[in-house]
Design a protein around this motif. Structure first.
Motif, PDB file in Angstrom:
ATOM      1  N   ALA A   1     -28.102  -6.699   9.977  1.00 39.49           N
ATOM      2  CA  ALA A   1     -26.865  -6.573   9.195  1.00 39.49           C
ATOM      3  C   ALA A   1     -25.909  -5.533   9.756  1.00 39.49           C
ATOM      4  O   ALA A   1     -24.797  -5.382   9.241  1.00 39.49           O
ATOM      5  CB  ALA A   1     -27.203  -6.217   7.746  1.00 39.49           C
TER       6      ALA A   1
ATOM      7  N   LEU B   1     -27.730 -13.894   6.080  1.00 41.14           N
ATOM      8  CA  LEU B   1     -28.700 -12.810   6.190  1.00 41.14           C
ATOM      9  C   LEU B   1     -29.279 -12.444   4.828  1.00 41.14           C
ATOM     10  O   LEU B   1     -30.487 -12.233   4.684  1.00 41.14           O
ATOM     11  CB  LEU B   1     -28.047 -11.591   6.827  1.00 41.14           C
ATOM     12  CG  LEU B   1     -28.945 -10.355   6.954  1.00 41.14           C
ATOM     13  CD1 LEU B   1     -30.182 -10.660   7.768  1.00 41.14           C
ATOM     14  CD2 LEU B   1     -28.190  -9.196   7.567  1.00 41.14           C
ATOM     15  N   ILE B   2     -28.419 -12.361   3.819  1.00 39.18           N
ATOM     16  CA  ILE B   2     -28.903 -12.032   2.475  1.00 39.18           C
ATOM     17  C   ILE B   2     -29.884 -13.100   2.001  1.00 39.18           C
ATOM     18  O   ILE B   2     -30.944 -12.797   1.439  1.00 39.18           O
ATOM     19  CB  ILE B   2     -27.726 -11.888   1.498  1.00 39.18           C
ATOM     20  CG1 ILE B   2     -26.871 -10.673   1.879  1.00 39.18           C
ATOM     21  CG2 ILE B   2     -28.225 -11.736   0.067  1.00 39.18           C
ATOM     22  CD1 ILE B   2     -25.569 -10.577   1.115  1.00 39.18           C
TER      23      ILE B   2
ATOM     24  N   THR C   1     -23.991 -15.002   9.508  1.00 32.51           N
ATOM     25  CA  THR C   1     -23.019 -14.588   8.508  1.00 32.51           C
ATOM     26  C   THR C   1     -23.714 -13.641   7.527  1.00 32.51           C
ATOM     27  O   THR C   1     -24.945 -13.697   7.372  1.00 32.51           O
ATOM     28  CB  THR C   1     -22.467 -15.781   7.708  1.00 32.51           C
ATOM     29  OG1 THR C   1     -23.539 -16.384   6.975  1.00 32.51           O
ATOM     30  CG2 THR C   1     -21.839 -16.803   8.616  1.00 32.51           C
ATOM     31  N   PRO C   2     -22.973 -12.792   6.841  1.00 29.33           N
ATOM     32  CA  PRO C   2     -23.592 -11.911   5.844  1.00 29.33           C
ATOM     33  C   PRO C   2     -24.366 -12.682   4.771  1.00 29.33           C
ATOM     34  O   PRO C   2     -25.472 -12.293   4.389  1.00 29.33           O
ATOM     35  CB  PRO C   2     -22.398 -11.165   5.243  1.00 29.33           C
ATOM     36  CG  PRO C   2     -21.382 -11.138   6.338  1.00 29.33           C
ATOM     37  CD  PRO C   2     -21.540 -12.458   7.041  1.00 29.33           C
ATOM     38  N   THR C   3     -23.807 -13.793   4.292  1.00 31.00           N
ATOM     39  CA  THR C   3     -24.495 -14.570   3.267  1.00 31.00           C
ATOM     40  C   THR C   3     -25.816 -15.115   3.784  1.00 31.00           C
ATOM     41  O   THR C   3     -26.839 -15.066   3.095  1.00 31.00           O
ATOM     42  CB  THR C   3     -23.612 -15.736   2.788  1.00 31.00           C
ATOM     43  OG1 THR C   3     -22.443 -15.204   2.172  1.00 31.00           O
ATOM     44  CG2 THR C   3     -24.346 -16.595   1.785  1.00 31.00           C
TER      45      THR C   3
ATOM     46  N   TRP D   1     -21.941  -6.313  10.210  1.00 29.72           N
ATOM     47  CA  TRP D   1     -21.018  -6.353   9.076  1.00 29.72           C
ATOM     48  C   TRP D   1     -21.108  -5.120   8.195  1.00 29.72           C
ATOM     49  O   TRP D   1     -20.152  -4.779   7.510  1.00 29.72           O
ATOM     50  CB  TRP D   1     -21.166  -7.639   8.261  1.00 29.72           C
ATOM     51  CG  TRP D   1     -22.511  -7.996   7.746  1.00 29.72           C
ATOM     52  CD1 TRP D   1     -23.471  -8.705   8.389  1.00 29.72           C
ATOM     53  CD2 TRP D   1     -23.040  -7.709   6.435  1.00 29.72           C
ATOM     54  NE1 TRP D   1     -24.573  -8.881   7.574  1.00 29.72           N
ATOM     55  CE2 TRP D   1     -24.336  -8.284   6.373  1.00 29.72           C
ATOM     56  CE3 TRP D   1     -22.549  -7.032   5.327  1.00 29.72           C
ATOM     57  CZ2 TRP D   1     -25.138  -8.190   5.240  1.00 29.72           C
ATOM     58  CZ3 TRP D   1     -23.350  -6.943   4.190  1.00 29.72           C
ATOM     59  CH2 TRP D   1     -24.625  -7.520   4.161  1.00 29.72           C
ATOM     60  N   LEU D   2     -22.229  -4.398   8.226  1.00 23.97           N
ATOM     61  CA  LEU D   2     -22.293  -3.141   7.485  1.00 23.97           C
ATOM     62  C   LEU D   2     -21.367  -2.095   8.111  1.00 23.97           C
ATOM     63  O   LEU D   2     -20.583  -1.429   7.419  1.00 23.97           O
ATOM     64  CB  LEU D   2     -23.724  -2.618   7.448  1.00 23.97           C
ATOM     65  CG  LEU D   2     -24.733  -3.395   6.601  1.00 23.97           C
ATOM     66  CD1 LEU D   2     -26.119  -2.785   6.746  1.00 23.97           C
ATOM     67  CD2 LEU D   2     -24.311  -3.433   5.139  1.00 23.97           C
TER      68      LEU D   2
ATOM     69  N   ALA E   1     -33.903  -6.622   8.352  1.00 24.19           N
ATOM     70  CA  ALA E   1     -32.660  -7.070   7.727  1.00 24.19           C
ATOM     71  C   ALA E   1     -31.532  -6.080   7.967  1.00 24.19           C
ATOM     72  O   ALA E   1     -30.392  -6.478   8.248  1.00 24.19           O
ATOM     73  CB  ALA E   1     -32.878  -7.292   6.237  1.00 24.19           C
ATOM     74  N   VAL E   2     -31.824  -4.791   7.868  1.00 23.89           N
ATOM     75  CA  VAL E   2     -30.783  -3.781   8.076  1.00 23.89           C
ATOM     76  C   VAL E   2     -30.282  -3.819   9.517  1.00 23.89           C
ATOM     77  O   VAL E   2     -29.073  -3.748   9.778  1.00 23.89           O
ATOM     78  CB  VAL E   2     -31.302  -2.378   7.715  1.00 23.89           C
ATOM     79  CG1 VAL E   2     -30.328  -1.304   8.176  1.00 23.89           C
ATOM     80  CG2 VAL E   2     -31.532  -2.262   6.214  1.00 23.89           C
TER      81      VAL E   2
ATOM     82  N   GLY F   1     -28.618 -14.364  10.044  1.00 22.32           N
ATOM     83  CA  GLY F   1     -27.595 -13.326   9.958  1.00 22.32           C
ATOM     84  C   GLY F   1     -26.341 -13.627  10.734  1.00 22.32           C
ATOM     85  O   GLY F   1     -25.512 -12.739  10.946  1.00 22.32           O
TER      86      GLY F   1
ATOM     87  N   TRP G   1     -27.760  -6.817  17.450  1.00 23.88           N
ATOM     88  CA  TRP G   1     -28.093  -8.133  16.887  1.00 23.88           C
ATOM     89  C   TRP G   1     -28.514  -9.111  17.990  1.00 23.88           C
ATOM     90  O   TRP G   1     -29.510  -9.824  17.857  1.00 23.88           O
ATOM     91  CB  TRP G   1     -26.878  -8.664  16.124  1.00 23.88           C
ATOM     92  CG  TRP G   1     -27.068 -10.040  15.554  1.00 23.88           C
ATOM     93  CD1 TRP G   1     -27.830 -10.391  14.483  1.00 23.88           C
ATOM     94  CD2 TRP G   1     -26.461 -11.243  16.038  1.00 23.88           C
ATOM     95  NE1 TRP G   1     -27.738 -11.744  14.261  1.00 23.88           N
ATOM     96  CE2 TRP G   1     -26.908 -12.295  15.190  1.00 23.88           C
ATOM     97  CE3 TRP G   1     -25.584 -11.537  17.081  1.00 23.88           C
ATOM     98  CZ2 TRP G   1     -26.502 -13.625  15.386  1.00 23.88           C
ATOM     99  CZ3 TRP G   1     -25.173 -12.852  17.267  1.00 23.88           C
ATOM    100  CH2 TRP G   1     -25.633 -13.866  16.434  1.00 23.88           C
TER     101      TRP G   1
END
Length: 576
Positions: free
Chosen positions: A217, A182-183, A178-180, A220-221, A213-214, A176, A550
């Motif tokens: 995240a 983490l996804i 970066t957002p990508t 950036w959320l 995951a949430v 995580g 985080w």
């Protein structure tokens, strides 16, 4: 087997993974800073609004920039970024080997070495290196570890559950960066929930991964909400960012060979010739031979299915109907512009490919000794992509900033305020940084906001960024307006960066009326005097809090995992 021999064998795989990672990144061991296309490292970074994700642009670099700002309070930023990049590739190789040991244990060390080779030595790594996606490669390196952690959760009924969850939390949070990333990690983790086993149930496993995951995240959320990025459409430039076919291969074949990045300039030379076809055939041959073995392993099936989907999906999205569908999705759901770079999702194929590559040794053992089969597979994978070595044939090398950059950064930091930059483009071409375009380093070097539009020009097509205010300021400067208009727009400084050929319009009419605070052949700093603006303190406090969540995930899961490893090594039953 003697104790010394056992110790040597234990360190063989991680040692080999480290050799691969260093062979790829060797030029970065020299002093200097990584500055190549999207990769920007500077001596120091700050907890600016941009680092916290509180700007008009989508928060693509959180919590990455927060971490770099924290680490550069005690270490040079160039060293930090280079270590993280090398560490990401090392983890990819070692993690692939560990995953292979979990799913195909009879492949042994030879199979693990093949898995490590495939994970590090492939077109995806080469192309993302050339594009400067160092933090994405850190997330890439976490994927096989994430898969292995979830597989153990599902299958190890006797192991302490909290140790397994600590491992999952650590690797998801690490990806995580970066957002990508983490996804990618979340998708791999959820895919591995399908693995059969008598450990943690599928329902609890999926729920735990979703919560993890949430939490990871949150930076950036929350930044997307507070910074206003959710109100922007990500539908611009979808065709420009679609996966691209390479010589002798269609889009599907290119993606199956782990290539196909949208930027044709960020590709090693060997992938611009028919050698790309040969390389893809070799890679897929190794995977196909291993499939004979691993396809019958229920533990491997979810990884193989995920690999297939991650290849077919981006290929379909690169077609006309696929692009139309993607446009509908990203326009309808704010914040999903992250989906537009279709080829980056091919990273999801790596864990499955690595397991299959390890299985090739098992399939071939009736005809070939495992050691010879492993050597043949590893040598073939390396031989068809020779120019990944030495920083993709010297393209990935550190640079030294001219002295003026430190002087300008120091002057701005002594009197912080919004900075306008000329020429107007987001990408720069500095003679001292090599032939490739680079992102402007200034935003990561000063503690204040640098106004950039985020516009990109790809194959003659301009893809507009989210910087609306920056675009308006740019219009004022290029039009040659009175300095008072710049000050009223909140601009305190204007920096003109030399060496980049781009239209300046009538900006000189404005600049000649401004006092010069610094000048050399590379940079000129003008003082405007506007008041600028910063994000509200409550927003900054909220973003700092989410980043600390985080950090706490990383720290607590690392401690828990370390305690679990120590208990296991001392063979102390849990709870005693």
């Amino acid at each position: 087997m003697t104790q010394a021999h056992r110790r040597a064998v234990r360190w063989l795989v991680p040692g080999y993974a480290l050799i691969l990672a260093v062979t790829v990144t060797a030029p970065l061991l020299a002093p200097g800073y990584l500055l190549l296309r999207d990769a920007v490292s500077t001596p120091q970074s700050f907890f600016s609004d941009a680092a916290l994700g509180l700007t008009e642009a989508a928060p693509r670099a959180v919590p990455q920039d927060f971490l770099i700002a924290a680490l550069t309070t005690v270490a040079d930023g160039g060293v930090v970024v280079k270590l993280l990049l090398i560490g990401g590739l090392f983890l990819a190789g070692w993690g692939a080997a560990r995953l292979a040991a979990t799913v195909v244990p009879e492949a042994g060390v030879p199979g693990q070495l093949v898995a490590a080779t495939l994970a590090v030595w492939n077109p995806y790594v080469a192309e993302r290196l050339l594009q400067g996606h160092w933090s994405l490669l850190v997330g890439y390196g976490a994927l096989p570890w994430t898969a292995a952690a979830v597989v153990r959760l599902r299958t190890a009924a006797a192991a302490p559950c909290w140790v397994g969850w600590a491992a999952v939390a650590w690797w998801v949070a690490m990806a995580g960066l970066t957002p990508t990333g983490l996804i990618l990690a979340a998708v791999v983790a959820l895919g591995c929930v399908a693995v059969p086993g008598s450990g943690v149930s599928r329902v609890w496993c999926a729920a735990g991964i979703a919560v993890t995951a949430v939490l990871a995240a949150l930076p950036w959320l929350v930044a997307s909400v507070l910074g206003g990025a959710l109100g922007a459409s990500g539908g611009s430039g979808l065709a420009a960012f679609a996966a691209r076919a390479e010589p002798g291969l269609g889009t599907l074949g290119t993606l199956a060979g782990l290539g196909g990045i949208w930027n044709a300039e960020a590709v090693p030379g060997s992938r611009t010739t028919l050698l790309a076809l040969v390389a893809t055939v070799v890679l897929l041959a190794v995977v196909a031979v291993g499939l004979v073995t691993v396809i019958r392993r229920p533990t491997a099936v979810p990884l193989l299915v995920l690999a297939a989907v991650s290849i077919v999906g981006p290929a379909l999205l690169a077609t006309g109907p696929g692009l139309a569908l993607l446009r509908l999705v990203v326009d309808a759901v704010p914040g999903l512009g992250v989906l537009r770079d279709g080829q980056k999702w091919v990273a999801l194929a790596m864990p499955g490919y690595a397991v299959a590559a390890a299985g090739a040794v098992v399939t071939a053992r009736s005809r070939l000794r495992p050691e010879l089969a492993a050597a043949a597979c590893a040598a073939a994978l390396i031989a068809v992509l020779p120019d990944l070595a030495w920083g993709v044939w010297g393209a990935v090398t550190p640079v030294q900033y001219p002295p003026g950059w430190r002087a300008v950064a120091a002057a701005i930091d002594a009197d912080p305020g919004s900075v306008a930059v000329l020429p107007a483009d987001s990408m720069r071409r500095f003679g001292w940084a090599g032939p490739a375009p680079v992102l402007d380093p200034l935003p990561r070097w000063v503690r204040t906001e640098v106004l950039l539009t985020g516009d990109l020009t790809i194959s003659g097509q301009t893809v507009p960024g989210e910087g609306g205010h920056a675009r308006e300021v740019q219009r004022v400067v290029v039009a040659g307006s009175a300095p008072r208009e710049l000050a009223d727009a909140g601009v305190r400084w204007v920096v003109v960066e030399g060496g980049t050929a781009s239209a300046m319009g009538n900006a000189q009419q404005t600049l000649k009326q401004l006092p010069v605070a610094y000048h050399d052949r590379d940079l000129t700093l003008y003082r405007v005097g506007g008041s600028g603006s910063v994000a509200a303190q409550d927003k900054r406090a909220a973003m700092v809090a989410t980043h600390l969540v985080w950090v706490a995930m990383l720290a607590s899961s690392a401690v828990a995992a370390a305690v679990g490893i120590a208990r296991r090594r001392r063979d102390v039953p849990f709870g005693t």
